[in-house]
Design an enzyme around this catalytic site. Sequence first.
Site, PDB file in Angstrom:
ATOM      1  N   SER B 130       0.812  -1.213   0.000  1.00 42.91           N
ATOM      2  CA  SER B 130       0.000   0.000   0.000  1.00 42.91           C
ATOM      3  C   SER B 130       0.844   1.260   0.000  1.00 42.91           C
ATOM      4  O   SER B 130       0.341   2.338  -0.283  1.00 42.91           O
ATOM      5  CB  SER B 130      -0.914  -0.016   1.222  1.00 42.91           C
ATOM      6  OG  SER B 130      -0.110   0.049   2.388  1.00 42.91           O
ATOM      7  N   LYS B 169       4.161   9.727   3.665  1.00 39.19           N
ATOM      8  CA  LYS B 169       4.196  10.751   2.610  1.00 39.19           C
ATOM      9  C   LYS B 169       5.052  11.932   3.064  1.00 39.19           C
ATOM     10  O   LYS B 169       5.245  12.161   4.248  1.00 39.19           O
ATOM     11  CB  LYS B 169       2.779  11.285   2.334  1.00 39.19           C
ATOM     12  CG  LYS B 169       1.775  10.268   1.866  1.00 39.19           C
ATOM     13  CD  LYS B 169       1.622  10.287   0.363  1.00 39.19           C
ATOM     14  CE  LYS B 169       0.381   9.507  -0.086  1.00 39.19           C
ATOM     15  NZ  LYS B 169       0.284   8.157   0.478  1.00 39.19           N
TER      16      LYS B 169
END
Lengths: 212, 212
Positions: B130, B169
């Site tokens: 993921s 991120k």
Amino acid sequence: MVRELSDRQRRIYEFLYDYIRAKERAPTVREIGEAVGIPSTSVVKYNLLKLAEEGLIEYNPKIARGIRLIGEAVRRLADSIRIPILGPIAAGQPIPVPDTSLDYERTIELTRDIVKNQKGIYALEVQGDSMIDALIHDGDIVLMRYQPTVENGELAAVWLRREEEATLKRFYLEGDRVRLQPANPMMKPIFVPADNVEVKGKVVCVIRRLDS
Amino acid sequence: MVRELSDRQRRIYEFLYDYIRAKERAPTVREIGEAVGIPSTSVVKYNLLKLAEEGLIEYNPKIARGIRLIGEAVRRLADSIRIPILGPIAAGQPIPVPDTSLDYERTIELTRDIVKNQKGIYALEVQGDSMIDALIHDGDIVLMRYQPTVENGELAAVWLRREEEATLKRFYLEGDRVRLQPANPMMKPIFVPADNVEVKGKVVCVIRRLDS
DNA sequence: ATTATATACGAACATATGTTCTTTGTCAAG
DNA sequence: CTTGACAAAGAACATATGTTCGTATATAAT
């Protein structure tokens, strides 16, 4: 045999580990006592003997600073491996390979948790984002084992002769052609004639350092 | 400064090297004298000071067995760091964070070339693909520094409260929203309200072990 | 309560180990 | 020859450092 360590014993052991790592010599009984908060040297000795019984340290009677760590602990202290960083690896450039010259400008120090077998290992620094399909980023360090062939399914550094291009892909020999599969499962493989592929080594590890 | 060593000095140095490597502690002045054939302890000391002047050893006055070798010879002996692997990190699961319990099942041993500052560092093992947009693969080890905020532009482990999702991120606070930018430059950022983002730590390093 | 065991204390002790000092020998420079 | 720098000896010294021992406390077993 594997008794619980008392709180003091654990603290002594930790202190020993830190002290020895920092100074490359063992502390004295008194130094231990001071660090761990034991006022009596005899109590320190008592607990050191316990640690020795448990096989955690080597206790050498009558020898000043004669304590040694045993087993796992020393292995950790003793073992690190220096790997040369041969140079950059980038799509359009030949892949550097080890030569006989003995000293290298840059090296990286690693443990056996990362490199099990040092033989033939060298490192390259990735330049540019051309290998992003292999989930490898600009600036990543790639550890390679220098070998002219790889098993099917291994991640290989290959040189495409015709395209004059370096790439990192999973390697599958299928008849007289080679399927080169990106690490990113969303991306499609490419197929090239086997004689167009020159295997430069196997990728053993990828390290991405982002910050101190 | 780089004078010739006398024969005795050379023999002392060699003895030190062998002795320390064998016993993990330095010899005493008398042991050196006996091994090298010097009958007087003061002469041993005299020559040890010479070796120290030459920068070959570290001489610690008044400390029993206080001699250290200097330089390349010892460098390998010193530094490695044990980092706990707290657990898996996966898209749909909460991100494990350090607690006070002292022992961990799994650890990974690293050098200072990888982790400069050990403080607050822990490791997670990536589960599933993921996080492939962050160029992070199933099975990768992610080293994190536990901290509740990050600077703009740093790669952060964040928990999206509403979506109940973990992700890695680059983090940019822009007014009252946050831009989360994948490491892969081909992919688009996502924007979320600032109060929906919970920073769990900063990613310090990514390690991908492919093979022993 | 009594006993046994593990742990702890502190002080005296023993010795392992570094240091100092006086003397001696060698050798090159003045 | 004399001087001074360097290296060495050996003995006495100082102290850094391990050890022993009598005593004490807590806890669990008897």
